[in-house]
Design a protein around this motif. Structure first.
Motif, PDB file in Angstrom:
ATOM      1  N   ARG A   3      34.561  21.745 -82.916  1.00  0.00           N
ATOM      2  CA  ARG A   3      35.346  21.233 -84.036  1.00  0.00           C
ATOM      3  C   ARG A   3      36.823  21.478 -83.750  1.00  0.00           C
ATOM      4  N   ASP A   5      40.733  21.259 -85.446  1.00  0.00           N
ATOM      5  CA  ASP A   5      41.538  21.145 -86.657  1.00  0.00           C
ATOM      6  C   ASP A   5      43.012  21.047 -86.279  1.00  0.00           C
ATOM      7  N   ARG A  34      40.838  16.860 -89.339  1.00  0.00           N
ATOM      8  CA  ARG A  34      39.676  17.650 -88.923  1.00  0.00           C
ATOM      9  C   ARG A  34      38.718  16.737 -88.172  1.00  0.00           C
ATOM     10  N   PRO A  36      35.030  16.710 -86.731  1.00  0.00           N
ATOM     11  CA  PRO A  36      33.793  17.490 -86.826  1.00  0.00           C
ATOM     12  C   PRO A  36      32.988  17.486 -85.538  1.00  0.00           C
ATOM     13  N   ASP A  37      32.057  18.435 -85.466  1.00  0.00           N
ATOM     14  CA  ASP A  37      31.159  18.554 -84.314  1.00  0.00           C
ATOM     15  C   ASP A  37      30.356  17.284 -84.089  1.00  0.00           C
ATOM     16  N   LYS A  39      30.683  14.220 -83.325  1.00  0.00           N
ATOM     17  CA  LYS A  39      31.019  12.904 -83.864  1.00  0.00           C
ATOM     18  C   LYS A  39      32.010  12.202 -82.937  1.00  0.00           C
ATOM     19  N   ASP A  72      37.531  25.317 -82.395  1.00  0.00           N
ATOM     20  CA  ASP A  72      36.509  26.327 -82.695  1.00  0.00           C
ATOM     21  C   ASP A  72      37.127  27.666 -83.088  1.00  0.00           C
ATOM     22  N   THR A 194      31.286  15.629 -78.875  1.00  0.00           N
ATOM     23  CA  THR A 194      32.418  15.310 -79.731  1.00  0.00           C
ATOM     24  C   THR A 194      33.383  14.451 -78.918  1.00  0.00           C
TER      25      THR A 194
END
Length: 265
Positions: A3, A5, A34, A36-37, A39, A72, A194
């Motif tokens: 992930r 951010d 953001r 996400p994992d 995706k 992460d 990802t």
């Protein structure tokens, strides 16, 4: 998977201009995002809006002037093997074979692996992009689409948590582009990595992504609201344009881009 951010990220680029000392361009302003994992996220916008700058920031190739990028839970301070990159240009070493170009990535991130495993992994990723017959060819012996497949194999061979792709299909013809898109969709379905994809092609964005962030024109580009792509996976391009989810996403993208242009944002 990973992930990412981005919080309040800003970046000003500086260029030397003949007859003056320096010119500053406000590339990205107060960007919060953001990813996400597992995706595929697409950043879509016109040329010069700052898409590549954003990708370089995530890759750690350049540093933000404001805000922070976190992977992460750890701040991004520079490049790292957990972020593989596929550029618009192939960037292959012309004196090396397909195998040797991919093996470079394996050796760079897996120096502690056994010799047997380091020999196996390049072949595995070459096979993943359907290039086994070209394993011992050099880039000059390959078509543009095949070279870009090598670039994808090399990026994947790093086993990155995040695969960053900067308009990877824009330099090839339309048919090759469609084939490469299908290959990437197949690979994603198998590995669920990802992925952050940069493009200025609306249909490519919808086909490839789970979520699309349109960008306003630069300088000082900002992200528009997230556009969710409700198309099921695996995807078939043949009937995609007839799906209500496709039509909804496309309308939202086009309306945002038109409104940004009219407003002179």
């Amino acid at each position: 998977m990973a992930r990412i951010d981005l919080v309040g990220v800003g970046k000003t680029l500086h260029d030397a201009v003949p007859g003056s000392r320096q010119r500053s361009t406000f590339a990205i302003h107060d960007l919060t995002l953001r990813i996400p994992d597992g995706k595929t996220m697409v950043v879509l916008g016109p040329s010069g809006c700052g898409k590549t700058t954003l990708l370089k920031l995530i890759a750690g190739l350049i540093t933000p002037d404001a805000g922070e990028i976190v992977l992460d839970g750890a701040p991004v301070r520079g490049p790292g093997p957990e972020r593989g990159i596929v550029f618009q240009q192939y960037s292959l070493l012309p004196w090396m074979t397909v195998y040797e170009n991919v093996a470079l990535a394996v050796d760079a991130v897996s120096p502690g692996r056994s010799a047997t495993e380091r020999q196996r992994l390049p072949r595995e990723f070459i096979a993943l992009v359907n290039l086994t017959p070209a394993t011992w060819k050099r880039p000059s012996q390959l078509s543009g689409g095949m070279r870009q497949r090598v670039a994808v194999a090399r990026g994947l061979a790093m086993r990155p948590k995040v695969l960053l792709m900067d308009e990877p299909f824009s330099a090839v013809d339309a048919l090759t582009r469609a084939n490469l898109q299908d290959e990437l969709l197949r690979i994603w379905n198998e590995h669920r990595s990802t992925v952050v994809l940069i493009t200025n092609d609306v249909d490519e964005a919808i086909l490839m992504s789970d979520r699309i962030y349109p960008m306003t024109p630069g300088p000082g580009a900002v992200l528009g609201p997230a556009i969710e792509v409700g198309l099921p996976r695996p995807r078939q391009r043949r009937h995609m344009s007839l799906e209500p989810a496709y039509q909804k996403a496309r309308q939202a993208i086009v309306e945002f881009l038109r409104a940004s242009r009219r407003a002179g944002v």
